[in-house]
Enzyme design. Structure first.
Site, PDB file in Angstrom:
ATOM      1  N   GLU A 280       0.475  -0.254   7.258  1.00  0.00           N
ATOM      2  CA  GLU A 280       1.101   0.527   7.098  1.00  0.00           C
ATOM      3  C   GLU A 280       2.995   0.910   6.697  1.00  0.00           C
ATOM      4  OE1 GLU A 280      -0.024  -0.252  10.008  1.00  0.00           O
ATOM      5  OE2 GLU A 280      -0.603   0.504  11.304  1.00  0.00           O
TER       6      GLU A 280
ATOM      7  N   CYS B 207       5.355  -0.119  13.766  1.00  0.00           N
ATOM      8  CA  CYS B 207       4.609   0.794  11.954  1.00  0.00           C
ATOM      9  C   CYS B 207       5.539   1.931  12.228  1.00  0.00           C
ATOM     10  CB  CYS B 207       3.592   0.605  12.142  1.00  0.00           C
ATOM     11  SG  CYS B 207       2.980  -1.406  11.449  1.00  0.00           S
TER      12      CYS B 207
END
Length: 172
Positions: A76, A107
């Protein structure tokens, strides 16, 4: 950055970058191709893509923590960095992030700071997932940004890839 160049040199990146992805399922198909690439590189098989408001791919990432010796190199994070560099802005409003595994706290923090509009993930992560598993970010009204989250898209395929990777690792 060494990790970016590794992915950007590959045909899959060249083929899909800035291409329009029409459906969530097509986006997850690309995410799983990226996750398989990570597994081939002996990284935990997680892939991610960022789509702009016209559903064009503007960021791609795979886990690179082992290769880069950097715990922040989650798929991510890589996809967000790629998209931010492409857009010339750390804010990514009206974008969607697709990832094969439920995002962790680090993330999700980056996703919220980038102002990502929507997150779609495949497999749940009962140990570190903060979309629905361990924490639910929408329960924290004091956060200055919230994103729409949809889990379970291609869940079985995502989970199967992770199970196979860890089974193979344990066998070694």
């Amino acid at each position: 950055m060494q990790s970016f160049n590794r992915l950007q040199r590959l045909p899959i990146y060249q083929q899909y970058f800035f291409q329009t992805i029409d459906t969530d399922e097509q986006a997850m198909e690309l995410v799983l191709m990226l996750a398989e690439m990570a597994a081939h590189w002996q990284e935990v098989p997680v892939g991610a893509v960022v789509l702009d408001e016209q559903r064009r791919v503007i960021g791609m990432g795979v886990n690179h923590t082992v290769y880069s010796h950097d715990p922040t190199q989650h798929a991510e994070m890589m996809a967000l960095r790629d998209a931010s560099t492409f857009m010339g802005n750390y804010r990514l409003p009206d974008t969607q992030l697709y990832v094969s595994l439920e995002p962790c706290m680090m993330c999700m923090g980056a996703i919220l700071h980038a102002r990502v509009k929507r997150v779609v993930y495949g497999a749940s992560d009962p140990k570190t997932g903060v979309c629905h598993s361990v924490l639910q970010h929408e329960q924290y009204a004091q956060l200055n940004h919230h994103t729409s989250i949809q889990g379970g898209v291609w869940q079985e395929q995502s989970a199967a890839l992770l199970r196979a990777f860890f089974k193979s690792r344990r066998a070694k």
